[in-house]
Scaffold this active site. Structure first.
Site, PDB file in Angstrom:
ATOM      1  N   CYS A   2       1.228   4.784   0.957  1.00  0.00           N
ATOM      2  CA  CYS A   2      -0.386   5.462   0.262  1.00  0.00           C
ATOM      3  C   CYS A   2      -0.686   5.357  -1.303  1.00  0.00           C
ATOM      4  O   CYS A   2      -0.004   4.617  -1.678  1.00  0.00           O
ATOM      5  CB  CYS A   2      -0.499   6.226   0.941  1.00  0.00           C
ATOM      6  SG  CYS A   2      -0.183   7.280   2.297  1.00  0.00           S
ATOM      7  N   ARG A  27      -1.357  -0.662   0.027  1.00  0.00           N
ATOM      8  CA  ARG A  27      -0.608   0.024   0.117  1.00  0.00           C
ATOM      9  C   ARG A  27      -0.207   0.443   1.373  1.00  0.00           C
ATOM     10  O   ARG A  27       0.255   1.576   1.596  1.00  0.00           O
ATOM     11  CB  ARG A  27       0.358   1.385  -1.410  1.00  0.00           C
ATOM     12  CG  ARG A  27      -0.221   0.069  -2.689  1.00  0.00           C
ATOM     13  CD  ARG A  27       0.004   1.610  -4.031  1.00  0.00           C
ATOM     14  NE  ARG A  27       1.272   2.596  -3.181  1.00  0.00           N
ATOM     15  CZ  ARG A  27       2.280   2.412  -4.223  1.00  0.00           C
ATOM     16  NH1 ARG A  27       2.670   1.914  -4.967  1.00  0.00           N
ATOM     17  NH2 ARG A  27       3.369   3.696  -3.599  1.00  0.00           N
ATOM     18  N   TRP A  75      -1.465   5.102   5.268  1.00  0.00           N
ATOM     19  CA  TRP A  75      -0.415   4.233   6.393  1.00  0.00           C
ATOM     20  C   TRP A  75       0.369   5.515   6.947  1.00  0.00           C
ATOM     21  O   TRP A  75       0.682   6.399   6.070  1.00  0.00           O
ATOM     22  CB  TRP A  75       0.612   3.553   5.796  1.00  0.00           C
ATOM     23  CG  TRP A  75       1.174   2.661   6.904  1.00  0.00           C
ATOM     24  CD1 TRP A  75       0.999   1.357   6.871  1.00  0.00           C
ATOM     25  CD2 TRP A  75       2.939   3.030   7.227  1.00  0.00           C
ATOM     26  NE1 TRP A  75       1.919   1.151   7.971  1.00  0.00           N
ATOM     27  CE2 TRP A  75       2.889   2.236   7.340  1.00  0.00           C
ATOM     28  CE3 TRP A  75       3.681   4.165   6.859  1.00  0.00           C
ATOM     29  CZ2 TRP A  75       4.645   2.059   8.576  1.00  0.00           C
ATOM     30  CZ3 TRP A  75       4.576   4.417   7.412  1.00  0.00           C
ATOM     31  CH2 TRP A  75       4.649   3.618   8.518  1.00  0.00           C
ATOM     32  N   ASN A  99       1.421  11.116  -0.666  1.00  0.00           N
ATOM     33  CA  ASN A  99       2.233  10.101  -0.204  1.00  0.00           C
ATOM     34  C   ASN A  99       3.111  10.194  -0.210  1.00  0.00           C
ATOM     35  O   ASN A  99       3.967  10.818  -1.384  1.00  0.00           O
ATOM     36  CB  ASN A  99       2.147   8.951  -1.897  1.00  0.00           C
ATOM     37  CG  ASN A  99       2.611   8.046  -1.196  1.00  0.00           C
ATOM     38  OD1 ASN A  99       2.599   7.600  -0.389  1.00  0.00           O
ATOM     39  ND2 ASN A  99       2.844   7.073  -2.006  1.00  0.00           N
ATOM     40  N   GLY A 100       3.834  10.617   1.084  1.00  0.00           N
ATOM     41  CA  GLY A 100       5.118  10.790   1.065  1.00  0.00           C
ATOM     42  C   GLY A 100       5.738  11.561   1.792  1.00  0.00           C
ATOM     43  O   GLY A 100       4.623  11.334   3.284  1.00  0.00           O
ATOM     44  N   GLU A 478      14.338 -15.171   6.898  1.00  0.00           N
ATOM     45  CA  GLU A 478      13.195 -14.750   5.549  1.00  0.00           C
ATOM     46  C   GLU A 478      12.357 -15.804   6.096  1.00  0.00           C
ATOM     47  O   GLU A 478      11.674 -15.004   6.317  1.00  0.00           O
ATOM     48  CB  GLU A 478      13.587 -14.808   4.650  1.00  0.00           C
ATOM     49  CG  GLU A 478      12.333 -15.685   3.395  1.00  0.00           C
ATOM     50  CD  GLU A 478      12.070 -14.006   3.200  1.00  0.00           C
ATOM     51  OE1 GLU A 478      12.177 -13.451   3.698  1.00  0.00           O
ATOM     52  OE2 GLU A 478      10.949 -14.008   2.740  1.00  0.00           O
ATOM     53  N   LYS A 482       8.458 -14.015   7.537  1.00  0.00           N
ATOM     54  CA  LYS A 482       7.504 -14.666   7.142  1.00  0.00           C
ATOM     55  C   LYS A 482       6.626 -14.809   8.141  1.00  0.00           C
ATOM     56  O   LYS A 482       5.492 -14.201   8.673  1.00  0.00           O
ATOM     57  CB  LYS A 482       7.647 -14.906   6.037  1.00  0.00           C
ATOM     58  CG  LYS A 482       8.089 -15.244   5.056  1.00  0.00           C
ATOM     59  CD  LYS A 482       7.214 -14.496   3.236  1.00  0.00           C
ATOM     60  CE  LYS A 482       7.563 -12.954   3.676  1.00  0.00           C
ATOM     61  NZ  LYS A 482       8.379 -12.592   3.466  1.00  0.00           N
ATOM     62  N   HIS A 501      25.581 -19.808  23.032  1.00  0.00           N
ATOM     63  CA  HIS A 501      25.699 -18.326  23.195  1.00  0.00           C
ATOM     64  C   HIS A 501      24.909 -17.195  23.890  1.00  0.00           C
ATOM     65  O   HIS A 501      25.606 -16.570  24.459  1.00  0.00           O
ATOM     66  CB  HIS A 501      26.764 -17.661  22.213  1.00  0.00           C
ATOM     67  CG  HIS A 501      28.006 -18.270  21.478  1.00  0.00           C
ATOM     68  ND1 HIS A 501      29.083 -18.811  21.957  1.00  0.00           N
ATOM     69  CD2 HIS A 501      27.813 -19.520  20.617  1.00  0.00           C
ATOM     70  CE1 HIS A 501      29.667 -19.566  21.642  1.00  0.00           C
ATOM     71  NE2 HIS A 501      28.998 -19.627  20.282  1.00  0.00           N
ATOM     72  N   LYS A 600       2.685  -2.373   1.471  1.00  0.00           N
ATOM     73  CA  LYS A 600       3.196  -2.992   0.674  1.00  0.00           C
ATOM     74  C   LYS A 600       4.548  -2.513  -0.084  1.00  0.00           C
ATOM     75  O   LYS A 600       5.438  -3.066   0.196  1.00  0.00           O
ATOM     76  CB  LYS A 600       2.705  -3.714  -0.627  1.00  0.00           C
ATOM     77  CG  LYS A 600       3.054  -4.370  -1.999  1.00  0.00           C
ATOM     78  CD  LYS A 600       3.401  -6.011  -1.625  1.00  0.00           C
ATOM     79  CE  LYS A 600       4.153  -6.748  -2.103  1.00  0.00           C
ATOM     80  NZ  LYS A 600       4.283  -7.651  -1.305  1.00  0.00           N
TER      81      LYS A 600
HETATM   82  C1  AGP Z   1       8.172  -9.001   2.646  1.00  0.00           C
HETATM   83  O1  AGP Z   1       7.679  -9.535   3.188  1.00  0.00           O
HETATM   84  C2  AGP Z   1       8.182  -7.421   3.724  1.00  0.00           C
HETATM   85  N1  AGP Z   1       7.299  -7.087   2.675  1.00  0.00           N
HETATM   86  C3  AGP Z   1       9.414  -6.250   3.182  1.00  0.00           C
HETATM   87  O2  AGP Z   1      10.227  -6.380   4.270  1.00  0.00           O
HETATM   88  C4  AGP Z   1       9.400  -5.918   1.776  1.00  0.00           C
HETATM   89  O3  AGP Z   1      10.764  -7.346   1.009  1.00  0.00           O
HETATM   90  C5  AGP Z   1      10.746  -4.472   2.048  1.00  0.00           C
HETATM   91  O4  AGP Z   1      10.032  -4.287   2.469  1.00  0.00           O
HETATM   92  C6  AGP Z   1      11.358  -4.669   0.143  1.00  0.00           C
HETATM   93  O5  AGP Z   1      10.173  -4.187  -0.093  1.00  0.00           O
HETATM   94  P1  AGP Z   1      10.692  -3.854  -1.743  1.00  0.00           P
HETATM   95  O6  AGP Z   1      11.476  -5.506  -2.518  1.00  0.00           O
HETATM   96  O7  AGP Z   1       9.896  -3.502  -2.907  1.00  0.00           O
HETATM   97  O8  AGP Z   1      11.672  -2.548  -1.407  1.00  0.00           O
END
Ligand code: AGP
Length: 605
Positions: A2, A27, A75, A99-100, A478, A482, A501, A600
């Site tokens: 959060c 966040r 969040w 937050n937590g 990756e 994305k 497979h 984030k």
């Molecule tokens: C990737 O696009 C995501 N935002 C997510 O997978 C992110 O890479 C993951 O949460 C790890 O975050 P960090 O690098 O801050 O530890």
């Protein structure tokens, strides 16, 4: 994950809090709210579901005269996305944001008979009710007693109606930074909300009670001992955390990659060799390692997979890559000769932080690759190799990924040199190839039209596959992440040799398949796999360095990549995959920077 902000000072707090929440919204953005402590010692709360913009509209109807308040973007962890569950939570004299995750909140409800005081489903409100129950006249005593009852992670900002102009704060694991400026005292989840007011800040130490007034910030441990903060200076400006004309932060951050990679590698290259002197990382860290264990989450974990594929053949020792949330519970084989590398953009991902703590308990040597200076993972590692990407605001990680690759490549080259797996000449060539990445990525970013046409095709898709072999398979992982996290298209990555497979059963007429074929030693095999899916109707988008490809039996669209050493095409492939995801999401009119259900920094388990 959060967003938290608090302010007490000489200016009206409402707008400062709302502006801070706008900066922190990445966040978490399910709901938002502010609480203001008015001059007649009343708490005025405004909160709502949805984005901060909705909260700003709500507050515009009621300008509260107050210079002290707290704000929160949520969040959801406990309880749905409702106004009742939005923070701040108020109970009696207490108003609190959090937050937590409090893991024993239910036991606390039972032990202190709090049920009748509660109107929400959140763990946070339970803390507010407990604090109000324990509070008599001394906030410090009540806060100490309250946190002694809590199990879990927290960053609290607290106001008491009979403590005018004061904000109290305490954290465990969840991040908080604070700053004292001429205009007053500020506290927030991260720097993006403090930058407009101060270039100097400090990280709130865990289990210390912070008291903010308009003229001072005091820090005392739970024994009442006062300490002075370690003042840090911000190494980027507010412009870095703004869009600067781009439609989305994600596109800006994709285009910042050449500069970010250069800033990350240049300070660590001396005489065309990797040099970590300025990072205080000794060569001995890489000596007598019988194993490397890379631990991370999401995109950072994908960077670790690329590193494994690059480092293992070089060092000829096992390199494992673990998902941090799994690593913590699999009794990992770590000892004093294991080099544990944690990778994290935020440096606050709780699973990665706890994995690091486990690795240290098992006597592993620890180094972290982190983008946020002074973050928890950076501070708790034996050594840290900071990336210099600047703030990454978009939830989808882009520049953080490529600078993680660059840092891991430097680390792999250093380890190879130290262990005589690389000659100086080989290391020189490796470093030259790494330096060339910046220009190759720049070149790629000058022509994105073809990528935009790929995105047009994907915009109508419901499913997509990403396939490749070796490094191209790790990049496929990756690329799939994305695409799915910002376009909501179900995307899967598959080792190209594995399709037949089972998964190839899912290929039908027009199914989009993004195929990567940049690795020379498996090129012909991948082309065969591509023909297999093409023969079954797939719409193939091919990324390769082979400009001669015209054969329509291989692909429907070919995106040529600049020819480089196989180890280094990962940077170009990454940028193309990021742009494919970006343009697809933008074409669908989605919120590219703040995709649904995500945030984030994942500071909850
Ligand atoms: C990737 O696009 C995501 N935002 C997510 O997978 C992110 O890479 C993951 O949460 C790890 O975050 P960090 O690098 O801050 O530890």
């Amino acid at each position: 994950m959060c967003g938290i902000i608090g302010y007490t000072g000489y200016n009206y707090a409402q707008n400062i809090l709302l502006e801070g929440l706008s900066q922190l919204e990445y966040r978490g953005y399910d709901s938002a709210g502010i609480a203001l402590l008015t001059k007649d010692n009343q708490i005025s709360v405004h909160k709502c579901t949805g984005r901060v913009a909705s909260l700003i509209d709500l507050c515009s109807l009621d300008e509260v005269d107050s210079c002290c308040g707290v704000g929160h973007t949520r969040w959801a962890t406990h309880g749905g996305v409702t106004k009742q569950n939005a923070h701040p939570h108020t109970c009696g004299k207490v108003s609190l944001i959090h937050n937590g995750i409090i893991e024993n909140y239910y036991e606390i409800i039972e032990e202190y008979h709090l049920a009748d005081k509660l109107v929400s489903e959140t763990d946070t409100e339970v803390v507010a009710a407990l604090l109000d129950t324990l509070y008599e006249s001394d906030p410090i005593v009540a806060i100490k007693e309250t946190v002694s009852k809590l199990n879990g992670s927290f960053a609290f900002c607290i106001m008491f109606t009979d403590q005018p102009g004061l904000i109290y704060s305490i954290r465990n694991v969840s991040p908080l930074v604070a700053a004292l400026a001429k205009s007053g005292s500020y506290i927030a989840s991260d720097l993006t909300a403090l930058i407009p007011y101060s270039k100097e800040y400090f990280i709130v130490p865990e289990y210390h009670i912070i008291t903010l007034s308009k003229t001072d910030i005091t820090i005392q441990d739970l024994n009442g001992k006062f300490i002075l903060p370690e003042i840090l200076t911000v190494n980027w400006d507010i412009e870095a955390a703004m869009k600067n004309g781009y439609p989305h932060f994600m596109l800006k951050e994709i285009f910042e990659q050449p500069d970010a990679i250069h800033k990350t590698i240049a300070p660590r290259i001396k005489n065309m060799l990797p040099d970590f002197t300025d990072d205080s990382i000794p060569n001995s860290l890489f000596l007598n390692c019988t194993k490397l264990s890379i631990v991370a989450c999401g995109t950072a974990m994908h960077a670790g997979m690329v590193a494994k594929t690059m480092i293992e053949p070089l060092l000829r020792v096992p390199v494992t890559v673990s998902i941090a949330s799994e690593f913590r519970y699999e009794e990992p084989l770590i000892d004093k000769n294991t080099l544990v590398i944690t990778v994290s953009q935020s440096g606050e991902t709780i699973d990665t932080l706890e994995a690091l703590r486990l690795a240290k308990r098992l006597h592993g040597r620890t180094i972290s690759i982190v983008n946020v200076k002074g973050s928890s993972i950076a501070r708790e590692s034996d050594y840290v190799l900071y990336t210099h990407a600047g703030p990454e605001i978009a939830v989808a990680s882009t520049k953080a990924y490529t600078v993680q690759l660059a840092a891991l490549y430097l680390l792999g080259c250093k380890a190879a040199l130290v262990n005589d797996c690389y000659s100086v000449t080989q290391a020189n060539q490796f470093i030259k190839n790494l330096i060339d990445v910046t220009d190759n990525v720049k070149l790629l970013l000058e022509h994105t039209e073809l990528i935009q046409s790929v995105a047009k095709y994907l915009t109508g898709a419901t499913d997509a596959f990403f396939i490749g072999r070796g490094l191209d398979y790790t990049l496929s992982l990756e690329g799939a992440l994305k695409l799915k996290e910002i376009s909501y298209i179900h995307a899967e990555a598959y080792a190209a040799g594995e399709l037949k497979h089972g998964t190839i059963a899912l290929i039908s007429e027009g199914t989009p398949v993004v195929a990567l074929a940049t690795q020379t030693k498996v090129y012909s095999k991948v082309i065969s796999n591509i023909r297999e899916v093409k023969a079954r109707g797939a719409y193939v988008i091919l990324l390769s360095c082979d400009e001669s490809i015209t054969d329509s039996s291989i692909c429907n669209l070919h995106i040529p990549l600049p020819k480089t050493d196989d180890l280094f095409t990962v940077f170009e492939s990454a940028v193309v995959l990021q742009l494919i995801a970006y343009y697809t999401s933008a074409n669908k009119g989605l919120d590219v920077d703040k995709p649904r259900n995500l945030a984030k920094s994942v500071t909850v388990e």
